[in-house]
Design a protein around this motif. Structure first.
Motif, PDB file in Angstrom:
ATOM      1  N   TYR A  67       0.818  -1.224   0.000  1.00  0.00           N
ATOM      2  CA  TYR A  67       0.000   0.000   0.000  1.00  0.00           C
ATOM      3  C   TYR A  67       0.850   1.272   0.000  1.00  0.00           C
ATOM      4  O   TYR A  67       0.338   2.360  -0.221  1.00  0.00           O
ATOM      5  N   ARG A 166       3.175   0.997  13.852  1.00  0.00           N
ATOM      6  CA  ARG A 166       1.793   0.584  13.591  1.00  0.00           C
ATOM      7  C   ARG A 166       1.710  -0.905  13.295  1.00  0.00           C
ATOM      8  O   ARG A 166       2.550  -1.438  12.574  1.00  0.00           O
ATOM      9  N   GLU A 168      -0.762  -1.874  11.635  1.00  0.00           N
ATOM     10  CA  GLU A 168      -1.423  -1.706  10.315  1.00  0.00           C
ATOM     11  C   GLU A 168      -2.786  -2.385  10.256  1.00  0.00           C
ATOM     12  O   GLU A 168      -3.758  -1.785   9.821  1.00  0.00           O
ATOM     13  N   MET A 207      -4.590   1.191   9.662  1.00  0.00           N
ATOM     14  CA  MET A 207      -5.240   1.914   8.572  1.00  0.00           C
ATOM     15  C   MET A 207      -6.705   1.490   8.518  1.00  0.00           C
ATOM     16  O   MET A 207      -7.036   0.338   8.800  1.00  0.00           O
ATOM     17  N   PRO A 237      -7.176   6.908   7.592  1.00  0.00           N
ATOM     18  CA  PRO A 237      -7.768   6.187   6.471  1.00  0.00           C
ATOM     19  C   PRO A 237      -6.687   5.652   5.539  1.00  0.00           C
ATOM     20  O   PRO A 237      -5.640   6.275   5.372  1.00  0.00           O
ATOM     21  N   ILE A 239      -5.396   5.361   1.990  1.00  0.00           N
ATOM     22  CA  ILE A 239      -5.601   6.154   0.776  1.00  0.00           C
ATOM     23  C   ILE A 239      -4.702   5.592  -0.321  1.00  0.00           C
ATOM     24  O   ILE A 239      -3.486   5.488  -0.141  1.00  0.00           O
ATOM     25  N   LEU A 320       3.467   8.911   1.019  1.00  0.00           N
ATOM     26  CA  LEU A 320       3.052   7.544   1.333  1.00  0.00           C
ATOM     27  C   LEU A 320       1.785   7.185   0.570  1.00  0.00           C
ATOM     28  O   LEU A 320       1.527   6.034   0.286  1.00  0.00           O
ATOM     29  N   TYR A 321       0.971   8.215   0.251  1.00  0.00           N
ATOM     30  CA  TYR A 321      -0.297   7.987  -0.452  1.00  0.00           C
ATOM     31  C   TYR A 321      -0.559   9.208  -1.315  1.00  0.00           C
ATOM     32  O   TYR A 321       0.016  10.283  -1.092  1.00  0.00           O
TER      33      TYR A 321
HETATM   34  N1  5AD Z   1      -2.637   5.238   3.034  1.00  0.00           N
HETATM   35  C1  5AD Z   1      -2.703   5.583   4.339  1.00  0.00           C
HETATM   36  N2  5AD Z   1      -1.691   5.403   5.219  1.00  0.00           N
HETATM   37  C2  5AD Z   1      -0.556   4.871   4.739  1.00  0.00           C
HETATM   38  N3  5AD Z   1       0.600   4.566   5.357  1.00  0.00           N
HETATM   39  C3  5AD Z   1       1.442   4.039   4.447  1.00  0.00           C
HETATM   40  N4  5AD Z   1       0.858   3.992   3.237  1.00  0.00           N
HETATM   41  C4  5AD Z   1      -0.408   4.494   3.395  1.00  0.00           C
HETATM   42  C5  5AD Z   1      -1.513   4.681   2.520  1.00  0.00           C
HETATM   43  N5  5AD Z   1      -1.466   4.339   1.227  1.00  0.00           N
HETATM   44  C6  5AD Z   1       0.788   4.703   6.795  1.00  0.00           C
HETATM   45  C7  5AD Z   1       1.120   3.358   7.439  1.00  0.00           C
HETATM   46  C8  5AD Z   1       2.464   3.602   8.087  1.00  0.00           C
HETATM   47  C9  5AD Z   1       2.470   5.083   8.268  1.00  0.00           C
HETATM   48  C10 5AD Z   1       3.811   5.702   8.439  1.00  0.00           C
HETATM   49  O1  5AD Z   1       1.850   5.566   7.094  1.00  0.00           O
HETATM   50  O2  5AD Z   1       0.140   3.064   8.436  1.00  0.00           O
HETATM   51  O3  5AD Z   1       2.635   2.910   9.306  1.00  0.00           O
END
Ligand code: 5AD
Length: 379
Positions: A67, A166, A168, A207, A237, A239, A320-321
């Motif tokens: 993700y 996390r 997750e 998440m 959320p 994303i 990250l998203y």
């Molecule tokens: N959407 C939301 N949260 C995300 N993280 C990583 N990728 C995504 C995503 N696509 C979050 C994870 C991680 C934190 C640093 O960022 O929960 O632990």
């Protein structure tokens, strides 16, 4: 609909009561849960909003989470690592702004060079930020992934005192669908326990809205936080990110965004109602769903905000998203904006204080009393 029985069930971590409330899309339900969570927050941890400057100091990562935008296999990402000086400058900025605490986050590495770099960062930030306003320097939270107990102990010895990792998702089956086989749920949970055994205040989170995730899974997440006696929670959320296996070709429409934001707020509120004296962050990802997403979380039981203080030049590389907010701003703007966001809720903002969760203080006192002379820290 929220009934007294429903609230009581949530308080007692009853799985059915929790999942029924998580799944209930009625705006009145979200509203009532937020109001109850706000009462619990004021009673248990007070109404102060605590700030932690967030420095995303490196996006190099050995993991390949399906993700995440900075996963190892995403070759479109420009990899960076800040210098010690850049991190210390960001920390000084936080101290001068009165934030009281700093979070150092990065992609995951386990090699000795990285571990030593993190130790150096913690030591130098402490040295640079001690002063009349902060006799013990900034409170430092680390978020640098799964490490050995020895590594966690080294970080702790340098003076970091909180750690975020996390889970997750607390569902092993769902966790397995989010990660390559080499990343195991049991290992993540074991690492979380090592964090605690190294003497940290422990933060975790999940998440929300993952593909295939049910309300029952989310209810179990809250039960997991309680079972692991967690001190700090950061949830947001899910994303999609277009350059990831999970995110390619997906997206949320306006209705989907509203539903997901409301469900995230119900998770925040129920976590407050069930766990009471922990710290809960209003996470940045909430703001990706709505401009005032974080404020709404502050009104639903959250009491921590994490303004991004990463230098502007590298922010876009820590995506990250998709649609991650605040990538065009710099640290100054984020500081001002965050303070304004906290002020808009009408609540006091913690100045020059670490803002540890009462839960952590109670837990650590208890451990110290029980473990005196028994070598409990060696577990
Ligand atoms: N959407 C939301 N949260 C995300 N993280 C990583 N990728 C995504 C995503 N696509 C979050 C994870 C991680 C934190 C640093 O960022 O929960 O632990």
């Amino acid at each position: 609909m929220v009934t007294a029985d429903g609230i009581e069930g949530a308080r007692e971590l009853d799985p059915e009561a929790l999942s029924a409330l998580i799944a209930d899309p009625e705006p009145a339900t979200t509203h009532a849960l937020a109001a109850e969570a706000d009462r619990v927050m004021r009673r248990e941890v007070g109404d102060t909003v605590y700030l932690r400057g967030l420095v995303e100091f490196s996006n190099h990562c050995r993991l390949d989470c399906y993700y995440c935008g900075i996963r190892r296999s995403n070759t479109a990402v420009k990899r960076y690592r800040l210098t010690r000086q850049e991190v210390v400058d960001a920390a000084r900025h936080c101290a001068e702004a009165g934030f009281g605490s700093l979070t150092l986050q990065s992609g995951e590495r386990r090699d000795e060079e990285f571990v030593r770099f993190v130790c150096d960062l913690v030591r130098e930030v402490k040295e640079a930020t001690r002063g009349p306003d902060l006799p013990d320097g900034l409170g430092i939270t680390l978020s640098v992934g799964e490490q050995s107990l020895h590594t966690y102990e080294r970080f702790r010895a340098e003076g970091a005192h909180r750690y975020l990792l996390r889970i997750e998702s607390s569902s092993p089956a769902l966790f397995a669908r989010l990660h390559p086989a080499a990343q195991r749920f049991e290992e993540r949970r074991a690492a979380l326990r090592r964090v605690r055994n190294a003497g940290f205040q422990v933060g975790t989170g999940v998440m929300i809205g993952l593909p295939g995730q049910t309300a029952a899974d989310l209810a179990e997440d809250i039960r997991f936080f309680a079972a692991e006696d967690i001190d700090m929670i950061g949830m947001g959320p899910y994303i999609p990110h277009a350059h990831t296996p999970m995110g390619a070709g997906t997206g949320l429409d306006a209705t989907g965004r509203t539903r997901l934001l409301d469900m995230s707020l119900r998770m925040v509120a129920l976590t407050r109602i069930a766990l009471r004296d922990v710290n809960i962050a209003a996470t940045t990802a909430l703001q990706a769903l709505a401009p005032l997403g974080r404020e709404r979380a502050l009104r639903a039981g959250a009491n921590v905000l994490m303004p991004i203080v990463t230098p502007q030049a590298v922010r876009a590389s820590y995506r990250l998203y998709d649609g991650k907010p605040c990538t065009d701003e710099d640290a100054n703007e984020c500081g001002t904006c965050t303070a304004a966001r906290a002020a808009r809720t009408g609540r006091p903002v913690g100045v020059n204080v670490w803002g540890d969760a009462p839960h952590a203080r109670r837990r650590l006192q208890h451990t110290a009393a029980r473990g005196a002379g028994s070598g409990a820290a060696d577990e």
